[in-house]
Design a protein around this motif. Structure first.
Motif, mmCIF file in Angstrom:
data_model
loop_
_atom_site.group_PDB
_atom_site.id
_atom_site.type_symbol
_atom_site.label_atom_id
_atom_site.label_comp_id
_atom_site.label_asym_id
_atom_site.label_seq_id
_atom_site.Cartn_x
_atom_site.Cartn_y
_atom_site.Cartn_z
ATOM 1 N N MET A 1 0.852 -1.188 0.000
ATOM 2 C CA MET A 1 0.000 0.000 0.000
ATOM 3 C C MET A 1 0.882 1.230 0.000
ATOM 4 N N ASN A 2 1.007 1.858 -1.150
ATOM 5 C CA ASN A 2 1.842 3.054 -1.164
ATOM 6 C C ASN A 2 1.245 4.196 -1.969
ATOM 7 N N VAL A 3 1.773 5.360 -1.640
ATOM 8 C CA VAL A 3 1.325 6.594 -2.269
ATOM 9 C C VAL A 3 1.942 6.685 -3.664
ATOM 10 N N THR A 4 1.119 6.966 -4.657
ATOM 11 C CA THR A 4 1.649 7.077 -6.012
ATOM 12 C C THR A 4 2.246 8.464 -6.232
ATOM 13 N N ALA A 5 3.089 8.547 -7.253
ATOM 14 C CA ALA A 5 3.739 9.817 -7.576
ATOM 15 C C ALA A 5 2.692 10.856 -7.971
ATOM 16 N N LEU A 6 1.696 10.433 -8.721
ATOM 17 C CA LEU A 6 0.634 11.360 -9.116
ATOM 18 C C LEU A 6 -0.053 11.950 -7.898
ATOM 19 N N GLU A 7 -0.358 11.099 -6.926
ATOM 20 C CA GLU A 7 -1.017 11.578 -5.710
ATOM 21 C C GLU A 7 -0.125 12.577 -4.985
ATOM 22 N N GLU A 8 1.121 12.204 -4.809
ATOM 23 C CA GLU A 8 2.041 13.033 -4.036
ATOM 24 C C GLU A 8 2.240 14.403 -4.692
ATOM 25 N N TYR A 9 2.651 14.403 -5.926
ATOM 26 C CA TYR A 9 3.002 15.666 -6.575
ATOM 27 C C TYR A 9 1.775 16.456 -7.003
ATOM 28 N N GLY A 10 0.748 15.728 -7.400
ATOM 29 C CA GLY A 10 -0.492 16.403 -7.771
ATOM 30 C C GLY A 10 -1.102 17.130 -6.591
ATOM 31 N N LEU A 11 -1.071 16.493 -5.439
ATOM 32 C CA LEU A 11 -1.602 17.121 -4.232
ATOM 33 C C LEU A 11 -0.815 18.389 -3.895
ATOM 34 N N ARG A 12 0.490 18.314 -4.066
ATOM 35 C CA ARG A 12 1.315 19.499 -3.790
ATOM 36 C C ARG A 12 0.890 20.676 -4.659
ATOM 37 N N CYS A 13 0.635 20.378 -5.933
ATOM 38 C CA CYS A 13 0.223 21.449 -6.832
ATOM 39 C C CYS A 13 -1.120 22.021 -6.399
ATOM 40 N N LEU A 80 -7.261 13.315 -4.691
ATOM 41 C CA LEU A 80 -6.513 12.081 -4.907
ATOM 42 C C LEU A 80 -7.203 11.193 -5.942
ATOM 43 N N ASP A 81 -8.518 11.121 -5.878
ATOM 44 C CA ASP A 81 -9.256 10.329 -6.863
ATOM 45 C C ASP A 81 -9.053 10.880 -8.264
ATOM 46 N N ALA A 82 -9.094 12.194 -8.365
ATOM 47 C CA ALA A 82 -8.911 12.824 -9.674
ATOM 48 C C ALA A 82 -7.542 12.467 -10.247
ATOM 49 N N ALA B 89 7.205 5.035 1.601
ATOM 50 C CA ALA B 89 5.920 5.353 2.214
ATOM 51 C C ALA B 89 6.072 6.677 2.930
ATOM 52 N N GLY B 90 5.293 7.637 2.577
ATOM 53 C CA GLY B 90 5.318 8.917 3.280
ATOM 54 C C GLY B 90 6.612 9.685 3.075
ATOM 55 N N SER B 91 7.388 9.741 4.116
ATOM 56 C CA SER B 91 8.508 10.680 4.178
ATOM 57 C C SER B 91 9.621 10.415 3.181
ATOM 58 N N GLU B 92 9.604 9.278 2.523
ATOM 59 C CA GLU B 92 10.656 9.001 1.556
ATOM 60 C C GLU B 92 10.629 9.996 0.404
ATOM 61 N N PHE B 93 9.448 10.522 0.127
ATOM 62 C CA PHE B 93 9.319 11.478 -0.958
ATOM 63 C C PHE B 93 10.163 12.723 -0.717
ATOM 64 N N CYS B 94 10.406 13.032 0.537
ATOM 65 C CA CYS B 94 11.154 14.247 0.864
ATOM 66 C C CYS B 94 12.571 14.175 0.324
ATOM 67 N N LYS B 95 13.127 12.983 0.316
ATOM 68 C CA LYS B 95 14.518 12.830 -0.126
ATOM 69 C C LYS B 95 14.585 12.556 -1.612
ATOM 70 N N SER B 96 14.072 11.386 -2.003
ATOM 71 C CA SER B 96 14.091 11.034 -3.413
ATOM 72 C C SER B 96 13.111 11.931 -4.124
ATOM 73 N N TRP B 116 0.318 12.658 5.346
ATOM 74 C CA TRP B 116 0.655 11.277 4.953
ATOM 75 C C TRP B 116 1.130 10.466 6.156
ATOM 76 N N ASP B 117 1.890 11.115 7.006
ATOM 77 C CA ASP B 117 2.422 10.395 8.159
ATOM 78 C C ASP B 117 1.309 9.912 9.086
ATOM 79 N N LEU B 118 0.325 10.745 9.326
ATOM 80 C CA LEU B 118 -0.777 10.352 10.193
ATOM 81 C C LEU B 118 -1.558 9.208 9.572
#
Lengths: 164, 164
Positions: A1-13, A80-82, B89-96, B116-118
């Motif tokens: 169960m992991n966060v996808t790149a789209l979710e991570e970076y898209g959310l930031r935007c 995230l769904d989007a 998972a979570g905080s790894e995005f900060c580095k890579s 994400w951490d919560l």
DNA sequence: CTGAAACAATACTTTTTTGTACGGATTTTA
DNA sequence: TAAAATCCGTACAAAAAAGTATTGTTTCAG
């Protein structure tokens, strides 16, 4: 169960837009600059968010992006769904199956499915109740809010137990 | 945030072993048969689980796999981690980071990371406290257990709030 | 009216994930 | 001891995800 790149970076935007003063827009190059991402990549996210009608756009020079609703009215789940575009979360595995069988072997009785369902149920509730506005406030306030979400969740589970 | 194929199918194979009578083993072809998966694919999961020392093996004809501990002593988190092999998972995005910048732009202050951490904190707690033994019991008992995990979780969050 | 700067969309490349294939090592059994 | 069934491990192929490139359309400014 992991966060996808789209979710991570898209959310930031999306959060960049949420932290914008009312009425202002931000261009893709601006967002890319602020997030340290490529313009093309940012454009990709923004297109997804626009198609989900979470973002409105202004074309032409001086154009850009803005949220189509108030940050407090946009849940993280929607964002995230989007970005994720309807993935097989939980029960989808039962139908689309990789092996020989037509569908999952455990069709009648399965204890793995409820496990994923309970887990993703919590994730859904959590992301449904957090909004973009929450992510532009200081860290401490997030913890406060999550605590109340969690205790509501417990209440709901108790109710389900009583009914069954 | 979605469940990977390795997690889904690997966990199923682990549950097959958990439902086995003490001392017995199950061969890869047997597991494949029971789950409707290919033998090669099952072998892949079992290798991962063996390397994580969750599973012991018997080689040669009449050989097979068995859990190396009691099902109730093996958390789902251990199984999923073994299959997933340490993902970001979570905080790894900060580095890579994918973009131009060396690391994430929000290095000082970031409200996305705590979010994400919560969330992943809850997932970790949930999967840490569920065991393989729970997944061979009838569905109803799972709900009961998850309810107690959730209420503990709330308690812990309350404590964190008080301390800070 | 023309050029610059922005969004729009799709196509393309690279990397990761998913799933299969196969050759070698090990052990039981006949 | 030889065959059969098994684990072991890597290499390979196909599919999906992650990022990039490019071309077109819109709009503002001079």
């Amino acid at each position: 169960m992991n966060v996808t790149a789209l979710e991570e970076y898209g959310l930031r935007c999306a959060v960049q837009l949420a932290s914008l003063p009312e009425g202002k827009t931000l261009s893709a190059p601006d967002i890319a600059e602020r997030e340290g991402l490529s313009i093309e990549y940012v454009s990709k996210f923004m297109l997804l968010l626009k198609r989900a009608e979470l973002v409105r756009t202004v074309r032409g020079i001086k154009g850009g992006f803005a949220l189509s609703r108030q940050p407090a009215e946009i849940s993280l789940k929607e964002v995230l769904d989007a970005l994720n575009g309807r993935k097989k979360a939980g029960s989808e595995f039962c139908k689309s199956f990789t092996g020989k069988s037509e569908a999952c072997v455990r069709f009648g009785s399965c204890s793995i499915r409820p496990f994923w369902d309970l887990l993703s149920g919590y994730v859904e509730e959590f992301t449904s109740r957090m909004t973009l506005a929450d992510l532009v406030r200081p860290e401490e306030e997030i913890r406060e809010k999550t605590s109340s979400i969690a205790s509501d969740h417990v209440g709901q589970m108790r109710n389900r137990e009583l009914r069954s």
